[in-house]
Design an enzyme around this catalytic site. Sequence first.
Site, mmCIF file in Angstrom:
data_model
loop_
_atom_site.group_PDB
_atom_site.id
_atom_site.type_symbol
_atom_site.label_atom_id
_atom_site.label_comp_id
_atom_site.label_asym_id
_atom_site.label_seq_id
_atom_site.Cartn_x
_atom_site.Cartn_y
_atom_site.Cartn_z
ATOM 1 N N ASN A 174 1.956 3.698 5.792
ATOM 2 C CA ASN A 174 0.891 4.098 5.032
ATOM 3 C C ASN A 174 0.459 5.462 5.402
ATOM 4 O O ASN A 174 -0.025 5.819 6.283
ATOM 5 C CB ASN A 174 -0.401 3.122 5.591
ATOM 6 N N LYS A 185 -1.521 7.567 3.935
ATOM 7 C CA LYS A 185 -2.931 7.707 3.543
ATOM 8 C C LYS A 185 -2.799 9.361 2.870
ATOM 9 O O LYS A 185 -1.955 9.503 1.841
ATOM 10 C CB LYS A 185 -3.816 7.765 4.928
ATOM 11 N N HIS A 242 -7.517 -2.541 2.203
ATOM 12 C CA HIS A 242 -7.529 -1.811 3.363
ATOM 13 C C HIS A 242 -8.949 -1.390 3.949
ATOM 14 O O HIS A 242 -9.709 -1.146 2.918
ATOM 15 C CB HIS A 242 -6.580 -0.365 3.202
ATOM 16 N N GLU A 302 -10.346 0.985 4.991
ATOM 17 C CA GLU A 302 -10.983 2.312 4.643
ATOM 18 C C GLU A 302 -11.261 2.286 3.047
ATOM 19 O O GLU A 302 -12.303 3.017 2.774
ATOM 20 C CB GLU A 302 -9.622 3.503 4.823
ATOM 21 N N GLU A 329 -5.262 -6.257 10.152
ATOM 22 C CA GLU A 329 -5.523 -4.982 10.619
ATOM 23 C C GLU A 329 -6.988 -4.989 11.085
ATOM 24 O O GLU A 329 -7.937 -4.765 10.405
ATOM 25 C CB GLU A 329 -5.308 -3.798 9.440
ATOM 26 N N GLY A 352 -6.433 3.926 13.683
ATOM 27 C CA GLY A 352 -6.442 5.180 13.858
ATOM 28 C C GLY A 352 -7.493 5.297 15.211
ATOM 29 O O GLY A 352 -7.694 6.553 15.481
ATOM 30 N N SER A 404 -3.067 1.224 15.154
ATOM 31 C CA SER A 404 -2.529 1.893 16.186
ATOM 32 C C SER A 404 -1.203 1.311 16.800
ATOM 33 O O SER A 404 -0.711 1.366 17.877
ATOM 34 C CB SER A 404 -3.415 1.898 17.514
HETATM 35 P P1 PGA Z 1 -3.022 3.421 12.192
HETATM 36 O O1 PGA Z 1 -3.437 3.145 10.860
HETATM 37 O O2 PGA Z 1 -1.505 2.973 12.478
HETATM 38 O O3 PGA Z 1 -2.934 5.050 12.201
HETATM 39 O O4 PGA Z 1 -3.800 2.768 13.103
HETATM 40 C C1 PGA Z 1 -2.935 1.734 10.519
HETATM 41 C C2 PGA Z 1 -3.378 1.503 8.831
HETATM 42 O O5 PGA Z 1 -4.422 1.965 8.650
HETATM 43 O O6 PGA Z 1 -2.550 0.866 7.828
#
Ligand code: PGA
Length: 254
Positions: A9, A11, A93, A95, A165, A171, A211
């Site tokens: 992903n 982003k 997601h 976010e 997640e 993140g 992460s």
């Molecule tokens: P990350 O993001 O690996 O940077 O924690 C995962 C995601 O948001 O899909």
Amino acid sequence: MRKKIVAANWKSNLLADEAVSLARQICTSDIPKSAEIILLPPMPYLFQIAQMAGNTIQIGAQNCSMYPEGAYTGEVTARQLKSAGAKIILTGHSERRQLFSENNTVVKQKINRILDAGLSVMFCCGEPLEVRKEKKHIDLVHQQLEESLFHLGPEQFSQVIIAYEPVWAIGTGVVATPDEAQEMHAFIRSAIESRYGGAVAKSTAILYGGSVKPDNAPTLFACEDVDGALVGGASLNYNDFIKIAQAIHYHTHA
Ligand code: PGA
């Protein structure tokens, strides 16, 4: 046997030339074919990357409109993304839930649009830290599944991949422990079993995200109900992403 999947992903990162060159590197790498690789590039590059990838890896989108075609300025529909080469679309997601106010009803509508377009869904679920501290994480994820996903019939549900997640792990560098991941993945699989039966539950891929890095991927992938990863930050680095994709090769659960 369930599919093993590692998805990237990206982003809102990477400019066009950077994204195309990273995608090219990944497409031409010798990742074991036992894992399926999915790239979710920013939408403006999706067409070009899908053309380049051909059948080597799957290309998908990070989001789509909750509406069908029409007067929705700035929105991109699932059918448009399919016509540009997407095979799968991410939805739910955290976010998007947090920053763009997408609730379970919006996510449900997007899932319907994605399936109507004939594409697969990658459905994200997961709890914020305060919910985990209250030990309500299972209840919250159950509600997300019930309100956005479990209206689907069994045939539609076969087009769904789930990504658990935990919001506190995205993140942050704080990864769920294998026990925490396994507990939730086993719960999700049992909820699918109650709704769709054992065969469907057994064949549904449930990915972990939050992460994931080359050093923690092997222990996560060793968990019985973890079928792969949705990778954000580490997917922007070729070597890290390939190491994660290679790590899944050694773990095949029934
Ligand atoms: P990350 O993001 O690996 O940077 O924690 C995962 C995601 O948001 O899909």
